[in-house]
Design a protein around this motif. Structure first.
Motif, PDB file in Angstrom:
ATOM      1  N   ALA A   1      -4.721  -2.108  -0.682  1.00 58.24           N
ATOM      2  CA  ALA A   1      -3.400  -2.112  -2.263  1.00 58.24           C
ATOM      3  C   ALA A   1      -3.627  -2.540  -3.333  1.00 58.24           C
ATOM      4  O   ALA A   1      -3.790  -2.544  -4.514  1.00 58.24           O
ATOM      5  N   ALA A   2      -4.652  -3.747  -2.653  1.00 57.61           N
ATOM      6  CA  ALA A   2      -5.377  -4.632  -4.333  1.00 57.61           C
ATOM      7  C   ALA A   2      -6.151  -4.519  -4.993  1.00 57.61           C
ATOM      8  O   ALA A   2      -5.763  -4.306  -6.049  1.00 57.61           O
ATOM      9  N   TYR A   3      -7.582  -3.941  -4.188  1.00 53.35           N
ATOM     10  CA  TYR A   3      -7.568  -2.734  -5.629  1.00 53.35           C
ATOM     11  C   TYR A   3      -7.072  -1.494  -5.866  1.00 53.35           C
ATOM     12  O   TYR A   3      -7.800  -1.586  -7.412  1.00 53.35           O
ATOM     13  N   LEU A   4      -6.357  -0.907  -5.543  1.00 51.89           N
ATOM     14  CA  LEU A   4      -5.531   0.160  -6.227  1.00 51.89           C
ATOM     15  C   LEU A   4      -4.759  -0.613  -7.523  1.00 51.89           C
ATOM     16  O   LEU A   4      -4.552   0.064  -8.315  1.00 51.89           O
ATOM     17  N   ALA A   5      -4.807  -1.859  -7.029  1.00 55.12           N
ATOM     18  CA  ALA A   5      -3.078  -2.606  -8.451  1.00 55.12           C
ATOM     19  C   ALA A   5      -4.350  -2.054  -9.448  1.00 55.12           C
ATOM     20  O   ALA A   5      -3.648  -3.352 -10.740  1.00 55.12           O
ATOM     21  N   GLN A   6      -5.411  -3.319  -9.151  1.00 59.26           N
ATOM     22  CA  GLN A   6      -6.333  -3.840 -10.525  1.00 59.26           C
ATOM     23  C   GLN A   6      -7.501  -3.474 -10.180  1.00 59.26           C
ATOM     24  O   GLN A   6      -8.907  -4.521 -11.231  1.00 59.26           O
ATOM     25  N   GLY A   7      -8.176  -2.385  -9.023  1.00 54.78           N
ATOM     26  CA  GLY A   7      -9.396  -2.477  -9.192  1.00 54.78           C
ATOM     27  C   GLY A   7     -10.041  -1.832 -10.129  1.00 54.78           C
ATOM     28  O   GLY A   7     -11.865  -1.192  -9.845  1.00 54.78           O
ATOM     29  N   GLY A   8      -9.428  -0.642 -11.058  1.00 54.84           N
ATOM     30  CA  GLY A   8     -10.068   0.978 -11.123  1.00 54.84           C
ATOM     31  C   GLY A   8     -10.506   1.704 -10.582  1.00 54.84           C
ATOM     32  O   GLY A   8     -11.444   2.753 -10.653  1.00 54.84           O
ATOM     33  N   TYR A   9      -9.199   2.042 -10.263  1.00 52.27           N
ATOM     34  CA  TYR A   9      -9.623   3.170  -8.853  1.00 52.27           C
ATOM     35  C   TYR A   9     -10.122   4.407  -9.860  1.00 52.27           C
ATOM     36  O   TYR A   9     -10.548   5.555  -9.385  1.00 52.27           O
ATOM     37  N   ASP A  10      -8.618   5.115 -10.548  1.00 54.61           N
ATOM     38  CA  ASP A  10      -9.110   5.837 -11.318  1.00 54.61           C
ATOM     39  C   ASP A  10     -10.177   6.580 -12.541  1.00 54.61           C
ATOM     40  O   ASP A  10     -10.609   7.569 -12.272  1.00 54.61           O
ATOM     41  N   ARG A  11     -10.865   5.093 -12.643  1.00 47.94           N
ATOM     42  CA  ARG A  11     -11.883   5.201 -13.335  1.00 47.94           C
ATOM     43  C   ARG A  11     -12.826   5.529 -12.405  1.00 47.94           C
ATOM     44  O   ARG A  11     -14.160   6.203 -12.862  1.00 47.94           O
ATOM     45  N   HIS A  12     -13.183   4.996 -11.066  1.00 49.76           N
ATOM     46  CA  HIS A  12     -14.320   4.891 -10.592  1.00 49.76           C
ATOM     47  C   HIS A  12     -13.819   6.867 -10.534  1.00 49.76           C
ATOM     48  O   HIS A  12     -15.178   7.124  -9.873  1.00 49.76           O
ATOM     49  N   LEU A  13     -12.880   7.208  -9.686  1.00 47.45           N
ATOM     50  CA  LEU A  13     -12.703   8.584  -9.578  1.00 47.45           C
ATOM     51  C   LEU A  13     -13.130   9.696 -10.724  1.00 47.45           C
ATOM     52  O   LEU A  13     -14.058  10.552 -10.621  1.00 47.45           O
ATOM     53  N   ARG A  14     -12.748   9.140 -11.710  1.00 49.79           N
ATOM     54  CA  ARG A  14     -13.478  10.260 -12.702  1.00 49.79           C
ATOM     55  C   ARG A  14     -15.033  10.264 -13.352  1.00 49.79           C
ATOM     56  O   ARG A  14     -15.821  11.470 -12.947  1.00 49.79           O
ATOM     57  N   GLN A  15     -15.651   9.063 -12.489  1.00 45.43           N
ATOM     58  CA  GLN A  15     -17.253   9.273 -12.495  1.00 45.43           C
ATOM     59  C   GLN A  15     -17.776   9.754 -10.710  1.00 45.43           C
ATOM     60  O   GLN A  15     -18.508  10.364 -11.855  1.00 45.43           O
ATOM     61  N   PHE A  16     -16.980   9.506 -10.400  1.00 46.20           N
ATOM     62  CA  PHE A  16     -17.178  10.534  -8.819  1.00 46.20           C
ATOM     63  C   PHE A  16     -17.443  11.692  -9.073  1.00 46.20           C
ATOM     64  O   PHE A  16     -18.295  12.078  -8.239  1.00 46.20           O
TER      65      PHE A  16
ATOM     66  N   PRO B   1       9.801   9.378  -0.946  1.00 47.97           N
ATOM     67  CA  PRO B   1      10.072   7.921  -0.530  1.00 47.97           C
ATOM     68  C   PRO B   1       9.535   7.236   0.244  1.00 47.97           C
ATOM     69  O   PRO B   1       8.831   7.715   0.671  1.00 47.97           O
ATOM     70  N   VAL B   2       9.220   6.306   0.173  1.00 45.95           N
ATOM     71  CA  VAL B   2       8.108   5.294   0.552  1.00 45.95           C
ATOM     72  C   VAL B   2       8.417   5.289   1.961  1.00 45.95           C
ATOM     73  O   VAL B   2       7.496   4.548   2.845  1.00 45.95           O
ATOM     74  N   ASP B   3       9.666   5.032   2.754  1.00 47.73           N
ATOM     75  CA  ASP B   3       9.988   4.894   4.087  1.00 47.73           C
ATOM     76  C   ASP B   3       9.295   6.091   4.545  1.00 47.73           C
ATOM     77  O   ASP B   3       9.303   6.322   5.666  1.00 47.73           O
ATOM     78  N   ASP B   4       9.130   7.360   3.689  1.00 48.93           N
ATOM     79  CA  ASP B   4       8.210   8.427   4.460  1.00 48.93           C
ATOM     80  C   ASP B   4       6.763   8.952   4.307  1.00 48.93           C
ATOM     81  O   ASP B   4       6.068   9.614   5.411  1.00 48.93           O
ATOM     82  N   ILE B   5       6.121   7.664   4.305  1.00 50.08           N
ATOM     83  CA  ILE B   5       5.054   7.332   4.433  1.00 50.08           C
ATOM     84  C   ILE B   5       4.316   6.307   5.647  1.00 50.08           C
ATOM     85  O   ILE B   5       4.858   4.907   5.624  1.00 50.08           O
ATOM     86  N   ILE B   6       3.896   6.873   5.813  1.00 51.59           N
ATOM     87  CA  ILE B   6       3.028   6.055   7.610  1.00 51.59           C
ATOM     88  C   ILE B   6       1.998   6.280   7.522  1.00 51.59           C
ATOM     89  O   ILE B   6       0.863   7.043   7.043  1.00 51.59           O
ATOM     90  N   ILE B   7       1.148   5.017   7.386  1.00 55.38           N
ATOM     91  CA  ILE B   7       0.216   4.187   7.466  1.00 55.38           C
ATOM     92  C   ILE B   7      -0.391   4.332   8.665  1.00 55.38           C
ATOM     93  O   ILE B   7      -0.786   4.218   9.858  1.00 55.38           O
TER      94      ILE B   7
ATOM     95  N   LEU C   1       0.713  -0.984  -0.286  1.00 56.47           N
ATOM     96  CA  LEU C   1      -0.227   0.350   0.183  1.00 56.47           C
ATOM     97  C   LEU C   1       1.044   1.206   0.055  1.00 56.47           C
ATOM     98  O   LEU C   1       0.434   1.722  -0.487  1.00 56.47           O
ATOM     99  N   ARG C   2       2.375   1.706   1.283  1.00 58.06           N
ATOM    100  CA  ARG C   2       2.912   2.533   0.455  1.00 58.06           C
ATOM    101  C   ARG C   2       3.447   2.452  -0.715  1.00 58.06           C
ATOM    102  O   ARG C   2       3.313   4.022  -0.837  1.00 58.06           O
TER     103      ARG C   2
END
Length: 469
Positions: free
Chosen positions: A355-370, A169-175, A153-154
């Motif tokens: 993380a799985a949704y971002l990889a293959q769930g169509g997040y950007d497509r959802h955002l455009r419609q939203f 940097p990935v190491d700067d990101i904290i969930i 996810l990071r």
């Protein structure tokens, strides 16, 4: 204004005046580019924004057509807000709790809600990813990344930063457990009880609640309803009060909806860096832009690690999943230490599912419609405000997010209006919630993040009648 914004406003004015009527075909991108002396990309951006606002629609192999002519646009507030001078101890929780309790009831019209409608979010797809990822979770993996968060996810978040032109940097990101957890962790990393923190005027009430809980003082700084905090007033406040941090929303600020221009964001970061003041940047609405490109956050101009950039998936995917993050810069270690001693970790299943949704769930497509849906709903709400609210009303027209800030005639007390509206099954967010000094008594925040229907229309009409009594 940028060129595409100017072109957008000119075409909007032509539609409002009746020069362009419903069904009329707009000139082609090539024709408009040639006649206006602008690039085709500028025209595409303008047409995209007009389409997002619900004024035009593209037809396959035919071009762009006017959908309808909305009512004459409401005037927008155009004045810097008033900001009470000095440090303010914060005591807003009781009022906030009362209002929030009303907004969470399903039988209420949710004009006062802080969230978009769940019906606009992809809960079904997320549930399928949750079911699949839970079965595949490595028990040791949930411990390996306990405090910083799920590694996949990071990395996905870092890649989204990179796509927007930011190298984080990935190491700067904290969930974190939502953006509010991130913001609170940032606050505790740079302040101690009794310190002062600068906030916009008006500001999001959750920021005030956090200051109250941490025994901090708020310094209100005048803010423009379109362009954000006033930098001259900000510098004066820094010199006078020596704050430890600024908590600001530079993109689609809640409640104003203001969007700070990029040059002003750059100047903001330079100003704060010069004075050694940390910036806690609350950017939970950044993905909900109505233009062609996502506005860059203030973090994009940070070369010294002074900006803690906080965001989440609560406003775009699933509020209840409580997954947010902070890109913490030089404060990474301090925030990590705070997380270890408070919440310790964020739930592994929700992180893995997102993380799985971002990889293959169509997040950007959802955002455009939203985004397109939100822009259309904004138009419906502002037209209803123009129809039903009293003469002299002004309302912001944000270029993203799902809130508008409404200024009513001074005779109207929105706290009283809130209580009256509850009796009719309507929630609103009265202006005094957004100020430590209780200002903005004749203002209210309205949420257009819910599908427009006859009940919403009738609710706006009822509010108008209540204002007239």
């Amino acid at each position: 204004m940028k060129r595409y914004e100017r072109l957008t406003e000119e075409i909007t004015a032509s539609i409002l005046s009746g020069l362009l009527r419903a069904g009329d075909r707009l000139p082609s991108v090539r024709q408009t580019s040639a006649s206006r002396g602008v690039s085709p990309s500028t025209v595409f951006k303008a047409y995209y924004l007009l389409e997002a606002r619900g004024l035009i629609r593209a037809r396959d192999r035919s071009g762009y057509y006017v959908l309808h002519a909305p009512q004459a646009a409401l005037p927008e507030p155009d004045d810097l807000s008033s900001a009470a001078a000095g440090r303010h101890p914060v005591d807003v929780s009781d009022n906030v709790l009362q209002v929030l309790n009303a907004t969470l009831r399903r039988d209420m019209l949710p004009f006062g809600s802080a969230f978009p409608s769940p019906s606009l979010l992809p809960y079904g797809r997320l549930a399928r990813f949750m079911a699949a990822t839970v079965q595949q979770l490595d028990p040791w993996g949930s411990i390996d990344d306990l405090s910083p968060g799920d590694a996949a996810l990071r990395r996905a978040i870092a890649l989204r930063y990179l796509a927007d032109g930011l190298s984080v940097p990935v190491d700067d990101i904290i969930i974190t457990n939502g953006a509010l957890d991130a913001l609170n962790l940032c606050l505790s990393a740079v302040t101690r009880p009794g310190d002062a923190v600068i906030v916009e005027s008006p500001t999001f009430y959750a920021a005030l609640q956090s200051l109250e809980r941490n025994q901090l003082h708020a310094i209100e700084v005048a803010t423009h309803p379109r362009e954000g905090i006033d930098l001259q007033a900000l510098e004066q406040a820094i010199v006078q009060h020596q704050p430890r941090a600024c908590w600001l929303m530079t993109t689609f600020q809640n409640p104003l909806g203001s969007l700070m221009p990029e040059a002003k964001k750059e100047a903001l970061v330079k100003l704060l860096t010069r004075h050694g003041v940390a910036l806690i940047e609350d950017d939970v609405y950044g993905e909900l832009y109505f233009g062609a490109n996502r506005p860059r956050p203030a973090k994009a101009f940070d070369t010294d690690g002074m900006v803690m950039h906080c965001a989440s998936f609560s406003k775009t995917l699933a509020p209840g999943y409580r997954v947010g993050w902070v890109a913490a810069g030089r404060y990474t270690r301090a925030i990590m230490r705070n997380k270890l001693t408070t919440s310790l970790a964020t739930a592994a299943p929700t992180q893995a599912a997102i993380a799985a949704y971002l990889a293959q769930g169509g997040y950007d497509r959802h955002l455009r419609q939203f985004r397109q849906t939100l822009a259309l709903q904004q138009g419906e709400m502002l037209q209803a405000v123009a129809r039903y609210f009293p003469e002299g009303t002004r309302a912001t027209r944000p270029l993203g997010g799902y809130f508008t800030w409404v200024e009513l005639p001074t005779r109207i007390d929105t706290l009283r209006l809130h209580r009256a509206a509850l009796g009719h099954g309507i929630s609103i967010a009265p202006g005094p919630l957004f100020s430590p000094s209780g200002a903005f008594g004749n203002f209210l925040r309205l949420n257009y993040g819910h599908p427009w229907n006859d009940a919403m229309e009738q609710g706006m009409a009822t509010l108008g009648k209540l204002m007239a009594t």
